[in-house]
Design an enzyme around this catalytic site. Structure first.
Site, mmCIF file in Angstrom:
data_model
loop_
_atom_site.group_PDB
_atom_site.id
_atom_site.type_symbol
_atom_site.label_atom_id
_atom_site.label_comp_id
_atom_site.label_asym_id
_atom_site.label_seq_id
_atom_site.Cartn_x
_atom_site.Cartn_y
_atom_site.Cartn_z
ATOM 1 N NE ARG A 16 3.112 -32.381 27.000
ATOM 2 C CZ ARG A 16 3.477 -31.716 26.021
ATOM 3 N NH1 ARG A 16 2.741 -31.492 24.912
ATOM 4 N NH2 ARG A 16 4.768 -31.206 25.784
ATOM 5 N N GLY A 17 2.731 -29.217 28.274
ATOM 6 C CA GLY A 17 3.645 -27.940 27.697
ATOM 7 C C GLY A 17 3.345 -26.828 28.429
ATOM 8 C CB CYS A 125 10.026 -33.145 25.676
ATOM 9 S SG CYS A 125 8.295 -32.901 26.704
ATOM 10 C CG ASP A 194 8.215 -27.448 31.910
ATOM 11 O OD1 ASP A 194 8.846 -27.957 30.780
ATOM 12 O OD2 ASP A 194 6.986 -27.396 31.992
ATOM 13 C CE LYS A 230 7.229 -21.773 28.120
ATOM 14 N NZ LYS A 230 7.644 -22.534 26.851
#
Ligand code: RUB
Length: 324
Positions: A16-17, A125, A194, A230
């Protein structure tokens, strides 16, 4: 990892990430290409286009994923034979992987310059880009202290405090709802992303926008650490970034949710922080105010901006007449 294993790992959040997802997808494309036995270019291209689509669909929000896949697929589409296509995928994929790792390092160096000796930071996070900034500042000898949130419902904060602890960084672990309670003590919020839209809005883990709003209230600066891949090119044409909503079971598991038939558990995974609540976005090509996002998309992503206005994205080339 095979394509199928990669899909399971990304969907199930074993990996993830946004940065890690992008790199794993590129690795999967490379090994999927190498495993193809056909010498028929149309069949090869079709197999790769379908793999690209499957990978992109695993998690909808992290724009790093379609951006990385696009880089590799664009290289493949220029090939005229299968061996050439395989070489191009391999070369472009390897170049992306090393550029991505290098970008995180560079972001760490640049981001650390915005962290002062004695600063109290808050992070949310588990972002390798945000951590790169914090860890680089610490390794430069700056005495920093970090507040790290728990991150309901998946608990990514545990990964963050483990990494900070390994560096010997003084860290306070707090529940997400304690952010406003502690914000007065914080000098700088450091988070990852993200996706970054053309208007400078940042999509990151759910709760980031509340943290940014609280920081705004106390005039605490907010720094976002985000690689250029991103940034979301199609937001130029008004495309919205999809916000993933995950299974309610992650929030309220098992029997209790089944005994409450009138209750729906909602579990959005990300939210959008408007540009006015962000002071700085640190990329590998420099730190910019969020309002400069357009320039990153235009000058550093290498996308054909005109080609992005097409209705379907990514284009499915080479599968004409075949069932998907
Ligand atoms: C991860 C998350 C991270 C960004 C940036 O969410 O929101 O802050 O992806 O991370 P999830 P990085 O755990 O749902 O994937 O800097 O590592 O790319």
């Amino acid at each position: 990892m095979t394509l199928e294993e990669t899909v399971v790992a990304i969907r199930g959040m074993e990996v993830r990430g946004a940065g890690r997802i992008a790199r794993l997808a590129v690795e999967a494309l490379c090994s999927h290409a190498a495993a193809q036995e056909t010498y028929d270019l149309a069949s090869f291209r079709c197999a790769m286009e379908q793999a690209a689509r499957t990978l992109i669909a695993t998690r909808p929000t992290a724009v790093s994923l379609p951006n990385a896949v696009h880089v590799v697929m664009a290289a493949m589409r220029r090939a005229t034979t299968v061996p050439e296509a395989k070489t191009r995928i391999h070369d472009e994929g390897s170049a992306f992987l090393s550029a991505s790792r290098e970008a995180v390092k560079k972001i760490g160096e640049i981001g650390a310059r915005h962290i002062r000796d004695g600063d109290v930071l808050l992070t949310h996070c588990n972002s390798e880009a945000a951590l790169a900034c914090i860890i680089a500042a610490h390794r430069e000898g700056k005495r920093i202290e970090v507040y790290a949130t728990e991150v309901r419902p998946r608990g990514q904060g545990l990964l963050t405090i483990t990494a900070l602890n390994a560096e010997g960084i003084r860290t306070n672990y707090i529940v997400d709802s304690a952010v406003r309670f502690f914000m007065q003590k914080v000098d700088l919020v450091v988070v990852g992303a993200d996706a970054v839209a053309v208007n400078g809005a940042v999509v990151n883990k759910i709760g980031t926008s509340q943290i940014a709003l609280t920081a705004h209230e106390t005039r605490t600066s907010v720094m976002v650490a985000a690689e250029t891949y991103k940034f979301a090119p199609r937001t130029i044409f008004g495309e919205q970034i999809a916000i993933e909503e995950r299974d309610g079971e992650e929030v309220l598991a098992g029997e209790i949710s089944r005994t409450l038939p009138h209750v729906t558990v909602r579990n959005p995974s990300f939210d959008v922080t408007p540009a006015e609540y962000i002071d700085l976005i640190v990329t590998e090509v420099g730190a910019i105010p969020p309002q400069m996002a357009y320039l990153v998309i235009r000058d550093h992503l290498g996308w054909e901006i005109g080609a992005l206005s097409g209705k379907t994205w990514p284009p499915l080339v080479g599968c004409e007449g075949r069932s998907e």
